[in-house]
Scaffold this motif. Structure first.
Motif, PDB file in Angstrom:
ATOM      1  N   ASP A 188      10.060   5.095  13.949  1.00 19.26           N
ATOM      2  CA  ASP A 188       9.898   4.930  12.510  1.00 19.26           C
ATOM      3  C   ASP A 188      10.266   6.191  11.749  1.00 19.26           C
ATOM      4  O   ASP A 188       9.908   7.291  12.147  1.00 19.26           O
ATOM      5  N   ARG A 189      10.930   5.985  10.636  1.00 14.62           N
ATOM      6  CA  ARG A 189      11.353   7.125   9.828  1.00 14.62           C
ATOM      7  C   ARG A 189      10.355   7.439   8.712  1.00 14.62           C
ATOM      8  O   ARG A 189      10.352   8.530   8.184  1.00 14.62           O
ATOM      9  N   LYS A 190       9.556   6.458   8.312  1.00 17.58           N
ATOM     10  CA  LYS A 190       8.596   6.644   7.222  1.00 17.58           C
ATOM     11  C   LYS A 190       7.230   6.163   7.683  1.00 17.58           C
ATOM     12  O   LYS A 190       6.801   5.057   7.350  1.00 17.58           O
ATOM     13  N   PRO A 191       6.518   6.972   8.465  1.00 16.54           N
ATOM     14  CA  PRO A 191       5.257   6.506   9.057  1.00 16.54           C
ATOM     15  C   PRO A 191       4.217   6.095   8.034  1.00 16.54           C
ATOM     16  O   PRO A 191       3.441   5.171   8.273  1.00 16.54           O
ATOM     17  N   LYS A 192       4.150   6.755   6.868  1.00 18.97           N
ATOM     18  CA  LYS A 192       3.164   6.387   5.855  1.00 18.97           C
ATOM     19  C   LYS A 192       3.445   4.992   5.304  1.00 18.97           C
ATOM     20  O   LYS A 192       2.536   4.186   5.095  1.00 18.97           O
ATOM     21  N   ASN A 193       4.718   4.715   5.044  1.00 23.56           N
ATOM     22  CA  ASN A 193       5.088   3.382   4.576  1.00 23.56           C
ATOM     23  C   ASN A 193       4.761   2.331   5.628  1.00 23.56           C
ATOM     24  O   ASN A 193       4.237   1.260   5.309  1.00 23.56           O
ATOM     25  N   ILE A 194       5.080   2.652   6.883  1.00 21.55           N
ATOM     26  CA  ILE A 194       4.830   1.704   7.963  1.00 21.55           C
ATOM     27  C   ILE A 194       3.342   1.385   8.058  1.00 21.55           C
ATOM     28  O   ILE A 194       2.935   0.241   8.210  1.00 21.55           O
ATOM     29  N   ALA A 195       2.503   2.406   7.960  1.00 28.92           N
ATOM     30  CA  ALA A 195       1.055   2.200   8.019  1.00 28.92           C
ATOM     31  C   ALA A 195       0.593   1.286   6.891  1.00 28.92           C
ATOM     32  O   ALA A 195      -0.219   0.381   7.095  1.00 28.92           O
ATOM     33  N   ARG A 196       1.132   1.512   5.695  1.00 35.53           N
ATOM     34  CA  ARG A 196       0.743   0.665   4.558  1.00 35.53           C
ATOM     35  C   ARG A 196       1.171  -0.780   4.776  1.00 35.53           C
ATOM     36  O   ARG A 196       0.422  -1.722   4.488  1.00 35.53           O
ATOM     37  N   PHE A 197       2.383  -0.956   5.308  1.00 33.30           N
ATOM     38  CA  PHE A 197       2.867  -2.311   5.584  1.00 33.30           C
ATOM     39  C   PHE A 197       1.952  -3.016   6.590  1.00 33.30           C
ATOM     40  O   PHE A 197       1.631  -4.197   6.456  1.00 33.30           O
ATOM     41  N   LEU A 198       1.551  -2.269   7.626  1.00 36.59           N
ATOM     42  CA  LEU A 198       0.707  -2.865   8.664  1.00 36.59           C
ATOM     43  C   LEU A 198      -0.667  -3.226   8.126  1.00 36.59           C
ATOM     44  O   LEU A 198      -1.232  -4.274   8.475  1.00 36.59           O
ATOM     45  N   TRP A 199      -1.232  -2.371   7.272  1.00 35.21           N
ATOM     46  CA  TRP A 199      -2.523  -2.692   6.672  1.00 35.21           C
ATOM     47  C   TRP A 199      -2.427  -3.969   5.844  1.00 35.21           C
ATOM     48  O   TRP A 199      -3.313  -4.827   5.885  1.00 35.21           O
ATOM     49  N   ASN A 200      -1.342  -4.088   5.071  1.00 37.43           N
ATOM     50  CA  ASN A 200      -1.162  -5.285   4.250  1.00 37.43           C
ATOM     51  C   ASN A 200      -1.073  -6.541   5.113  1.00 37.43           C
ATOM     52  O   ASN A 200      -1.597  -7.599   4.752  1.00 37.43           O
ATOM     53  N   LEU A 201      -0.396  -6.413   6.266  1.00 38.84           N
ATOM     54  CA  LEU A 201      -0.309  -7.563   7.168  1.00 38.84           C
ATOM     55  C   LEU A 201      -1.687  -7.940   7.702  1.00 38.84           C
ATOM     56  O   LEU A 201      -2.039  -9.123   7.769  1.00 38.84           O
ATOM     57  N   LEU A 202      -2.476  -6.948   8.101  1.00 41.28           N
ATOM     58  CA  LEU A 202      -3.812  -7.232   8.621  1.00 41.28           C
ATOM     59  C   LEU A 202      -4.680  -7.923   7.571  1.00 41.28           C
ATOM     60  O   LEU A 202      -5.442  -8.839   7.877  1.00 41.28           O
ATOM     61  N   ILE A 203      -4.552  -7.489   6.336  1.00 39.82           N
ATOM     62  CA  ILE A 203      -5.320  -8.118   5.258  1.00 39.82           C
ATOM     63  C   ILE A 203      -4.928  -9.586   5.126  1.00 39.82           C
ATOM     64  O   ILE A 203      -5.776 -10.463   4.942  1.00 39.82           O
ATOM     65  N   GLY A 204      -3.631  -9.867   5.248  1.00 35.74           N
ATOM     66  CA  GLY A 204      -3.164 -11.252   5.155  1.00 35.74           C
ATOM     67  C   GLY A 204      -3.563 -12.103   6.346  1.00 35.74           C
ATOM     68  O   GLY A 204      -3.479 -13.333   6.290  1.00 35.74           O
ATOM     69  N   LEU A 205      -3.974 -11.460   7.445  1.00 38.29           N
ATOM     70  CA  LEU A 205      -4.333 -12.188   8.668  1.00 38.29           C
ATOM     71  C   LEU A 205      -5.842 -12.186   8.919  1.00 38.29           C
ATOM     72  O   LEU A 205      -6.290 -12.375  10.049  1.00 38.29           O
ATOM     73  N   SER A 206      -6.611 -12.006   7.887  1.00 41.64           N
ATOM     74  CA  SER A 206      -8.060 -11.855   8.059  1.00 41.64           C
ATOM     75  C   SER A 206      -8.743 -13.116   8.593  1.00 41.64           C
ATOM     76  O   SER A 206      -9.872 -13.042   9.070  1.00 41.64           O
ATOM     77  N   GLY A 207      -8.067 -14.261   8.539  1.00 47.16           N
ATOM     78  CA  GLY A 207      -8.697 -15.494   9.010  1.00 47.16           C
ATOM     79  C   GLY A 207      -8.332 -15.894  10.432  1.00 47.16           C
ATOM     80  O   GLY A 207      -8.714 -16.976  10.891  1.00 47.16           O
ATOM     81  N   VAL A 208      -7.638 -15.025  11.177  1.00 43.32           N
ATOM     82  CA  VAL A 208      -7.145 -15.398  12.504  1.00 43.32           C
ATOM     83  C   VAL A 208      -8.273 -15.588  13.510  1.00 43.32           C
ATOM     84  O   VAL A 208      -9.347 -14.993  13.389  1.00 43.32           O
ATOM     85  N   GLU A 209      -7.971 -16.436  14.509  1.00 46.67           N
ATOM     86  CA  GLU A 209      -8.893 -16.631  15.627  1.00 46.67           C
ATOM     87  C   GLU A 209      -8.437 -15.859  16.861  1.00 46.67           C
ATOM     88  O   GLU A 209      -9.253 -15.422  17.663  1.00 46.67           O
ATOM     89  N   LEU A 210      -7.105 -15.706  17.025  1.00 50.64           N
ATOM     90  CA  LEU A 210      -6.538 -14.927  18.125  1.00 50.64           C
ATOM     91  C   LEU A 210      -5.594 -13.891  17.543  1.00 50.64           C
ATOM     92  O   LEU A 210      -4.684 -14.236  16.787  1.00 50.64           O
ATOM     93  N   LEU A 211      -5.823 -12.615  17.885  1.00 51.04           N
ATOM     94  CA  LEU A 211      -5.006 -11.534  17.345  1.00 51.04           C
ATOM     95  C   LEU A 211      -4.511 -10.661  18.490  1.00 51.04           C
ATOM     96  O   LEU A 211      -5.294 -10.151  19.286  1.00 51.04           O
ATOM     97  N   ARG A 212      -3.175 -10.493  18.549  1.00 54.40           N
ATOM     98  CA  ARG A 212      -2.553  -9.640  19.567  1.00 54.40           C
ATOM     99  C   ARG A 212      -1.890  -8.461  18.861  1.00 54.40           C
ATOM    100  O   ARG A 212      -1.014  -8.657  18.009  1.00 54.40           O
ATOM    101  N   LEU A 213      -2.314  -7.251  19.204  1.00 54.54           N
ATOM    102  CA  LEU A 213      -1.794  -6.044  18.573  1.00 54.54           C
ATOM    103  C   LEU A 213      -1.230  -5.109  19.633  1.00 54.54           C
ATOM    104  O   LEU A 213      -1.775  -5.010  20.735  1.00 54.54           O
ATOM    105  N   SER A 214      -0.167  -4.397  19.289  1.00 52.65           N
ATOM    106  CA  SER A 214       0.347  -3.385  20.209  1.00 52.65           C
ATOM    107  C   SER A 214      -0.469  -2.115  20.040  1.00 52.65           C
ATOM    108  O   SER A 214      -0.934  -1.779  18.947  1.00 52.65           O
ATOM    109  N   SER A 215      -0.647  -1.374  21.135  1.00 45.27           N
ATOM    110  CA  SER A 215      -1.382  -0.112  21.064  1.00 45.27           C
ATOM    111  C   SER A 215      -0.664   0.879  20.158  1.00 45.27           C
ATOM    112  O   SER A 215      -1.297   1.723  19.520  1.00 45.27           O
ATOM    113  N   ASP A 216       0.666   0.764  20.064  1.00 42.26           N
ATOM    114  CA  ASP A 216       1.417   1.641  19.177  1.00 42.26           C
ATOM    115  C   ASP A 216       1.084   1.373  17.709  1.00 42.26           C
ATOM    116  O   ASP A 216       1.041   2.291  16.888  1.00 42.26           O
TER     117      ASP A 216
END
Length: 473
Positions: free
Chosen positions: A294-322
């Motif tokens: 990744d070239r912009k780690p701060k942006n990437i982190a923000r994008f990932l947080w937004n995705l997690l917020i959108g997935l707050s209702g999941v029953e099964l969640l698979r995440l990479s350790s990275d």
């Protein structure tokens, strides 16, 4: 000599018998209705179905009405222009001889070396083939072509239910009018999107779409796109995990309206910002990314947080350790972690994860109903935290009431791994079993196995019913 003669006579008689059987089978097949014969031919590869035309006069044109036509590169060698021409003529003949009233259920064209956008003759023939398939009410269309211009009739085909399109990183140029009124499955692979308006038209003209997969595509210089399909239940976005794919300087914002979305899968470098809107129906989700590219780690982190917020209702969640690592390096987002009230299964993949990871602990704290926890590639705990009893403080609610099953993969028996497992055993109150998977190559010596058994089985467990299961794989 006499023995040899007998054997020869026997072989001759056997060959004669085989020929009679073959003739008998042909006659037997020939007595079947043509509709049945065409159904039988539909199970053969197109090339083999065409070959049956030499069997008899009745078989000569049976193949021209088979419902499935698959033209693959298996008869084409790009080094030989003669074979290139043979393939083109073969497809031409198959479509020209076809009855105008016959329906094409599946049409597959896999010849990416033929059309290149510069050879007018060959490109016009590909254009004509696709148009012919549409005119024959094609239902499943698979195109693997290096081609720039698709016929407009394709984008308003009323009979199409499944479309696979691979353009080998060429620009997709859809028409202004797009409506796939019956399309349920859409896979777009290696395509460059260039026109924001037309791309938006494409992702808005899918009223009954149920499954969408975008693989190794480039959003180019697009700024904003909305994917809105009211019946979409599965969305997969797979991007190349290296720098080969062309990226723009400004990231595209892709808004996903998921009223009926059940499954969401993402794997890539976050080359665009994906936001899930109204996606409380999502039950299964996967997010895999590799921060080292990744070239912009701060942006990437923000994008990932937004995705997690959108997935707050999941029953099964698979995440990479990275991914967990990226988020842990941006602690300012921790206060915004959503509640995962429906989460039952949590899986961490790709690499071993540190139990002391702040994001992992936060997710566990926010998942009160978690029942299974799977560290597929292992778990560890820094040696300097060995005597620290405050790692799970406060203890996540799921550890006290719901967590029944834990799996730890790639267990080598190292001290930092053992410390992590001990913390889990000491805090999981209602745990039924913990499965430890050990690479068999590391435990060939009996003494080593005994040591691992002793370390694990002698350690106190908070749950009196907890079973420790060792697997050697």
């Amino acid at each position: 000599m006499e023995t040899t003669c007998v054997i020869q006579k026997t072989q001759k008689k056997q060959k004669l018998s085989e020929k009679e059987d073959i003739d008998g089978n042909i006659k037997g097949l020939g007595s079947l209705p043509e509709e049945v014969l065409r159904h039988i031919l539909s199970f053969l590869p197109t090339r083999d179905a065409v070959r049956t035309s030499v069997l008899s006069k009745r078989w000569e044109y049976l193949w021209v009405s088979i419902p499935n036509l698959d033209f693959d590169r298996y008869i084409y060698d790009k080094r030989k222009l003669v074979e290139r021409e043979l393939l083109m003529n073969f497809v031409d003949r198959a479509l020209c001889l076809r009855d105008s009233s016959s329906v094409i259920k599946r049409f597959t064209l896999c010849c990416d070396e033929l059309g290149d956008g510069f050879d007018v003759v060959y490109d016009s023939r590909i254009y004509s083939w696709i148009s012919t398939a549409v005119n024959h009410n094609v239902q499943e269309l698979n195109l693997d072509i290096r081609y720039f211009s698709l016929p407009s009739c394709l984008f308003t085909c009323k009979t199409l239910t499944s479309l696979y399109l691979n353009m080998w990183w060429n620009i997709l140029k859809p028409p202004t009018t797009i409506c796939f009124s019956n399309l349920k499955i859409l896979t777009i692979e290696r395509v460059k999107f260039s026109n924001e308006y037309l791309t938006q038209q494409l992702f808005s003209g899918l009223p009954v779409l149920e499954e969408l997969k975008l693989e190794d595509c480039s959003w180019g210089n697009l700024k904003f796109v909305t994917i809105s399909a009211p019946k979409l239940h599965s969305l997969s976005i797979f991007e190349m995990l290296d720098d080969d794919i062309e990226r723009s300087s400004d990231l595209c914002l892709v808004m996903i309206v998921g009223d009926s979305l059940k499954e969401f899968y993402y794997k890539g470098l976050m080359s665009a910002e994906y936001c899930l809107y109204n996606s409380f129906s999502v039950e299964k989700a996967e997010i895999v990314t590799k921060p080292e590219y990744d070239r912009k780690p701060k942006n990437i982190a923000r994008f990932l947080w937004n995705l997690l917020i959108g997935l707050s209702g999941v029953e099964l969640l698979r995440l990479s350790s990275d991914m967990v690592k990226v988020l842990s390096n941006s602690p300012e987002f921790l206060p915004h972690m959503p509640m995962f009230n429906n989460l039952i299964d949590l899986i961490i993949v790709d690499k071993s994860v540190d139990l002391d990871c702040t994001v992992l602990l936060k997710i566990l704290q926010k998942s009160p109903c978690l029942q299974t926890l799977n560290f597929s590639e292992g778990i560890s705990l820094s040696l300097n935290r060995e005597e620290d009893d405050m790692i799970l403080d406060p203890v996540p609610p799921c550890f006290l009431s719901h967590l029944k099953w834990i799996k730890v993969g790639n267990y080598f028996g190292n001290e930092n791994e053992l410390f992590g497992v001990k913390i889990l055993l000491e805090n999981a109150v209602v745990l039924d079993k913990i499965i430890i998977t050990c690479p068999v190559s590391c435990y060939k010596k009996f003494e080593r196995q005994v040591k691992v058994f002793t370390q694990l089985f002698e350690h106190p467990r908070r749950s009196q019913n907890c079973k420790i299961i060792l697997e050697f794989l």
